[in-house]
Enzyme design. Structure first.
Site, PDB file in Angstrom:
ATOM      1  N   ARG A  46       2.809   1.979 -15.955  1.00  0.00           N
ATOM      2  CA  ARG A  46       3.254   3.072 -15.079  1.00  0.00           C
ATOM      3  C   ARG A  46       4.765   3.298 -15.125  1.00  0.00           C
ATOM      4  O   ARG A  46       5.280   4.168 -14.452  1.00  0.00           O
ATOM      5  CB  ARG A  46       2.806   2.785 -13.638  1.00  0.00           C
ATOM      6  N   CYS A  68      -6.420  -6.705   3.693  1.00  0.00           N
ATOM      7  CA  CYS A  68      -7.695  -6.487   4.401  1.00  0.00           C
ATOM      8  C   CYS A  68      -8.770  -7.460   3.924  1.00  0.00           C
ATOM      9  O   CYS A  68      -9.714  -7.749   4.654  1.00  0.00           O
ATOM     10  CB  CYS A  68      -8.197  -5.060   4.173  1.00  0.00           C
ATOM     11  N   VAL A 109      15.622  -6.382   0.457  1.00  0.00           N
ATOM     12  CA  VAL A 109      16.636  -5.348   0.746  1.00  0.00           C
ATOM     13  C   VAL A 109      17.268  -5.669   2.093  1.00  0.00           C
ATOM     14  O   VAL A 109      16.566  -5.806   3.109  1.00  0.00           O
ATOM     15  CB  VAL A 109      16.018  -3.935   0.730  1.00  0.00           C
ATOM     16  N   ALA A 129       0.808  -1.225   0.000  1.00  0.00           N
ATOM     17  CA  ALA A 129       0.000   0.000   0.000  1.00  0.00           C
ATOM     18  C   ALA A 129       0.841   1.277   0.000  1.00  0.00           C
ATOM     19  O   ALA A 129       0.692   2.141  -0.886  1.00  0.00           O
ATOM     20  CB  ALA A 129      -0.932  -0.024   1.214  1.00  0.00           C
ATOM     21  N   TRP A 163     -33.910  13.437  13.569  1.00  0.00           N
ATOM     22  CA  TRP A 163     -32.647  13.769  14.236  1.00  0.00           C
ATOM     23  C   TRP A 163     -31.793  12.508  14.121  1.00  0.00           C
ATOM     24  O   TRP A 163     -32.068  11.523  14.782  1.00  0.00           O
ATOM     25  CB  TRP A 163     -32.871  14.084  15.722  1.00  0.00           C
TER      26      TRP A 163
HETATM   27  C1  LIG Z   1      -5.787  -9.865   7.766  1.00  0.00           C
HETATM   28  C2  LIG Z   1      -5.652  -8.379   7.685  1.00  0.00           C
HETATM   29  C3  LIG Z   1      -6.787  -7.589   7.627  1.00  0.00           C
HETATM   30  C4  LIG Z   1      -6.682  -6.211   7.569  1.00  0.00           C
HETATM   31  N1  LIG Z   1      -7.823  -5.470   7.515  1.00  0.00           N
HETATM   32  C5  LIG Z   1      -7.737  -4.121   7.436  1.00  0.00           C
HETATM   33  C6  LIG Z   1      -8.913  -3.334   7.324  1.00  0.00           C
HETATM   34  O1  LIG Z   1     -10.035  -3.855   7.288  1.00  0.00           O
HETATM   35  N2  LIG Z   1      -8.760  -1.980   7.247  1.00  0.00           N
HETATM   36  C7  LIG Z   1      -7.537  -1.375   7.265  1.00  0.00           C
HETATM   37  O2  LIG Z   1      -7.466  -0.155   7.174  1.00  0.00           O
HETATM   38  N3  LIG Z   1      -6.403  -2.116   7.362  1.00  0.00           N
HETATM   39  C8  LIG Z   1      -6.471  -3.461   7.453  1.00  0.00           C
HETATM   40  N4  LIG Z   1      -5.319  -4.201   7.517  1.00  0.00           N
HETATM   41  C9  LIG Z   1      -4.021  -3.504   7.588  1.00  0.00           C
HETATM   42  C10 LIG Z   1      -3.516  -3.124   6.197  1.00  0.00           C
HETATM   43  O3  LIG Z   1      -3.447  -4.275   5.409  1.00  0.00           O
HETATM   44  C11 LIG Z   1      -2.164  -2.463   6.352  1.00  0.00           C
HETATM   45  O4  LIG Z   1      -2.325  -1.279   7.092  1.00  0.00           O
HETATM   46  C12 LIG Z   1      -1.498  -2.114   5.012  1.00  0.00           C
HETATM   47  O5  LIG Z   1      -1.327  -3.254   4.228  1.00  0.00           O
HETATM   48  C13 LIG Z   1      -0.132  -1.480   5.275  1.00  0.00           C
HETATM   49  O6  LIG Z   1       0.538  -1.297   4.076  1.00  0.00           O
HETATM   50  P1  LIG Z   1       2.117  -1.136   4.056  1.00  0.00           P
HETATM   51  O7  LIG Z   1       2.483  -0.889   2.632  1.00  0.00           O
HETATM   52  O8  LIG Z   1       2.552  -0.174   5.075  1.00  0.00           O
HETATM   53  O9  LIG Z   1       2.702  -2.531   4.568  1.00  0.00           O
HETATM   54  P2  LIG Z   1       2.512  -4.013   4.064  1.00  0.00           P
HETATM   55  O10 LIG Z   1       1.188  -4.228   3.465  1.00  0.00           O
HETATM   56  O11 LIG Z   1       2.897  -4.873   5.222  1.00  0.00           O
HETATM   57  O12 LIG Z   1       3.616  -4.177   2.933  1.00  0.00           O
HETATM   58  C14 LIG Z   1       4.974  -4.122   3.210  1.00  0.00           C
HETATM   59  C15 LIG Z   1       5.703  -4.855   2.104  1.00  0.00           C
HETATM   60  O13 LIG Z   1       7.087  -4.697   2.297  1.00  0.00           O
HETATM   61  C16 LIG Z   1       7.753  -5.893   1.941  1.00  0.00           C
HETATM   62  N5  LIG Z   1       9.057  -5.897   2.604  1.00  0.00           N
HETATM   63  C17 LIG Z   1       9.300  -5.883   3.931  1.00  0.00           C
HETATM   64  N6  LIG Z   1      10.611  -5.850   4.171  1.00  0.00           N
HETATM   65  C18 LIG Z   1      11.234  -5.844   2.963  1.00  0.00           C
HETATM   66  C19 LIG Z   1      12.593  -5.816   2.549  1.00  0.00           C
HETATM   67  N7  LIG Z   1      13.593  -5.796   3.435  1.00  0.00           N
HETATM   68  N8  LIG Z   1      12.865  -5.834   1.227  1.00  0.00           N
HETATM   69  C20 LIG Z   1      11.857  -5.860   0.304  1.00  0.00           C
HETATM   70  N9  LIG Z   1      10.555  -5.889   0.646  1.00  0.00           N
HETATM   71  C21 LIG Z   1      10.250  -5.871   1.946  1.00  0.00           C
HETATM   72  C22 LIG Z   1       6.805  -6.967   2.429  1.00  0.00           C
HETATM   73  O14 LIG Z   1       7.024  -8.201   1.756  1.00  0.00           O
HETATM   74  C23 LIG Z   1       5.445  -6.355   2.109  1.00  0.00           C
HETATM   75  O15 LIG Z   1       4.948  -6.749   0.857  1.00  0.00           O
HETATM   76  C24 LIG Z   1      -5.397  -5.599   7.565  1.00  0.00           C
HETATM   77  C25 LIG Z   1      -4.241  -6.381   7.624  1.00  0.00           C
HETATM   78  C26 LIG Z   1      -4.364  -7.762   7.676  1.00  0.00           C
HETATM   79  C27 LIG Z   1      -3.115  -8.595   7.738  1.00  0.00           C
END
Ligand SMILES: Cc1cc2nc3c(=O)[nH]c(=O)nc-3n(C[C@H](O)[C@H](O)[C@H](O)COP(=O)(O)OP(=O)(O)OC[C@H]3O[C@@H](n4cnc5c(N)ncnc54)[C@H](O)[C@@H]3O)c2cc1C
Length: 470
Positions: free
Chosen positions: A71, A43, A81, A11, A456
């Site tokens: 893109r 999610c 990494v 994300a 209301w």
């Molecule tokens: C089961 C579940 C249900 C959820 N439901 C909701 C919901 O209903 N509503 C909501 O708002 N949020 C929800 N979330 C949370 C939401 O999914 C996260 O907030 C969101 O995915 C965060 O995005 P991000 O990019 O920060 O991290 P992530 O989605 O964790 O992505 C991080 C990425 O970085 C990669 N990565 C990590 N370290 C390295 C490295 N050293 N080198 C290369 N790649 C690396 C990982 O492989 C991963 O793909 C849910 C999460 C889960 C697990």
């Protein structure tokens, strides 16, 4: 050429990469993702496991091909990494073939997300003990459900659930943790006919929501035959390599599978090794542009802190919209238009069987007092639609405000699924974000028609009731 490197392809990372490239096509954008999925919606995993979503691919919003071809993002999947060197402005990644790639950057985003916590419970390493933090976790759990219920049952073309195969169901399952993943998975498993036992350490489930919301959901889980054990710290998962029972100080409950949903921890090791500072929450500290203490190194999403709209203080609420918003803002910044990421209100929603619950702002009195407020709270119970209208159901609104100023600090709502708790919470998000008082909120010109609410709206009534108690 200026190069923007992103670590983590979900994300936060992909929002930043896409936005940066769109706003400045001359930028070279390189994304390293250690796994085989990018831009996926974790999610949706509970609904995939439940059988409402047929394929993991359906959870992907933009495919790798679209990122690369349409893109023009240089996406390197299967690249972990392992090092960031701010001195030389390089990152080192290791490919799946164990090849080392060194990439220079001008701007770097750490978007490494969070990992599911595995608490130090005796027996947690056994087979059939799962967490749900990644697409592969989701795949394993769905395979377990499929196997338990009979192969192929989830592929029904009419999208029907698997309950028709209940006679082949293997047996009881345990869930450790009563947060949103625990509750969503209780629904996913129970709706497939599993006998579900949910163990919660504290005295309530969904503890970031209001006490009233927790109690309502607890009641609803009981109606749906989910056995919830409150104040039940799991001491051990017994078994001989394959989990057999959940053991607390009071109970020993036989189970055939356990899902551990006890929260997440930000993935910060890579950042820390590069000299990036963490905040008090344990996640990466950033300024309002999401830049860390290391120049031109940004952090966003589940690995980083945000500021709370009410207190202005750093907070850690790892949710999807924050990751998207902050990633997008960073993309804009590195493309040449400095953009702040914006604060968060901790707004969240959960579906639990036929109920929906939402929350925003500060509900916890201790947290409110620490921020200098004098909190007081009231819950009203009313109906979601006009009394004479044939449909509708109970609706509950809890508001917390500052007694001295009347400022709305937070709110939480519950209703039947589809009866508007979540959509109504958006009015409260506005009030909390803008520092609106109860008197102002009760004056909001909200829409009304009998199929949707009472004249209301319950949000207005709740504000009036709480204001009356100041
Ligand atoms: C089961 C579940 C249900 C959820 N439901 C909701 C919901 O209903 N509503 C909501 O708002 N949020 C929800 N979330 C949370 C939401 O999914 C996260 O907030 C969101 O995915 C965060 O995005 P991000 O990019 O920060 O991290 P992530 O989605 O964790 O992505 C991080 C990425 O970085 C990669 N990565 C990590 N370290 C390295 C490295 N050293 N080198 C290369 N790649 C690396 C990982 O492989 C991963 O793909 C849910 C999460 C889960 C697990």
């Amino acid at each position: 050429m200026t190069t923007f490197v992103v670590v983590g392809g979900d994300a936060a990372g992909m929002s930043a990469a896409s936005k940066a490239k769109r706003d400045n096509p001359d930028l070279e954008v390189v994304v390293f993702e250690r796994g085989q999925w990018v831009s996926y919606g974790a999610c949706g995993l509970p609904y995939y496991i439940k059988g409402e979503i047929q394929s993991l691919e359906d959870l992907v919003s933009v495919t790798p091909e679209e990122f690369c071809e349409e893109r023009d993002v240089d996406l390197r999947m299967g690249h972990d990494v392992v090092d960031i060197d701010p001195e030389t402005r390089t990152v080192t990644a290791r490919s799946e073939d164990d090849e080392e790639v060194v990439q220079t950057y001008d701007h770097l985003l750490i978007a490494t997300g969070a990992a599911a916590v595995t608490p130090p419970i005796d027996g947690i390493d056994q087979e059939r003990v799962h967490t749900l933090g990644s697409m592969s976790d989701g795949k394993e759990l769905r395979e377990y459900v499929s196997r338990a219920l009979g192969e192929g049952h989830l592929q029904q073309p009419d999208g029907g659930l698997a309950c028709q195969f209940l006679e082949t169901c293997e047996g009881p399952v345990g869930i450790v943790g009563g947060g949103y993943i625990g509750v969503e998975m209780a629904e996913a498993l129970a709706e497939n006919g599993f006998e579900v036992h949910l163990f919660q350490r504290g005295d309530r489930i969904l503890k970031s929501f209001s006490q009233a919301a927790s109690e309502s959901v607890l009641e609803h889980l009981a109606e749906r035959n989910v056995a919830v054990y409150l104040n039940s710290e799991v001491e051990k998962l017994s078994g001989d390599g394959m989990v057999e029972a959940v053991v607390t100080s009071e109970e020993r409950v036989p189970v055939e599978m356990v899902l551990v949903g006890t929260g997440v921890r930000p993935r910060t090791e890579l950042a820390e090794d590069a000299g990036v500072e963490l905040g008090e929450t344990g996640a990466i500290a950033t300024d309002s542009y999401r830049e860390t203490n290391v120049a031109d190194v940004y952090a966003a999403g589940d690995c980083a802190e945000s500021e709370h709209v009410v207190t202005g203080e750093p907070t850690y609420v790892p949710l999807a919209l924050t990751a998207n918003r902050h990633g997008r803002a960073i993309g804009q910044t590195v493309a040449g238009t400095p953009t702040e990421g914006g604060s968060i209100a901790g707004t969240a929603a959960v579906k639990a069987f036929e109920m929906e619950v939402a929350r925003t702002g500060i509900l916890d009195h201790g947290e409110a007092r620490e921020a200098g407020f004098e909190p007081f709270t009231e819950t009203i119970e009313t109906k979601s639609r006009a009394g004479y209208y044939p449909e509708g159901g109970p609706l509950q609104v809890t508001l917390t405000a500052d007694r001295e100023t009347g400022r709305v600090l937070g709110g939480s709502l519950t209703s039947e699924y589809g009866e508007g708790a979540v959509h109504r919470s958006h009015a409260l998000v506005g009030a909390v974000t803008e520092g609106i008082t109860l008197a102002n909120l009760s004056d909001y010109d909200l829409a009304y028609a009998p199929p949707f609410n009472t004249t209301w709206d319950p949000v207005l009534t709740a504000a009036k009731v709480l204001e009356g108690k100041r």
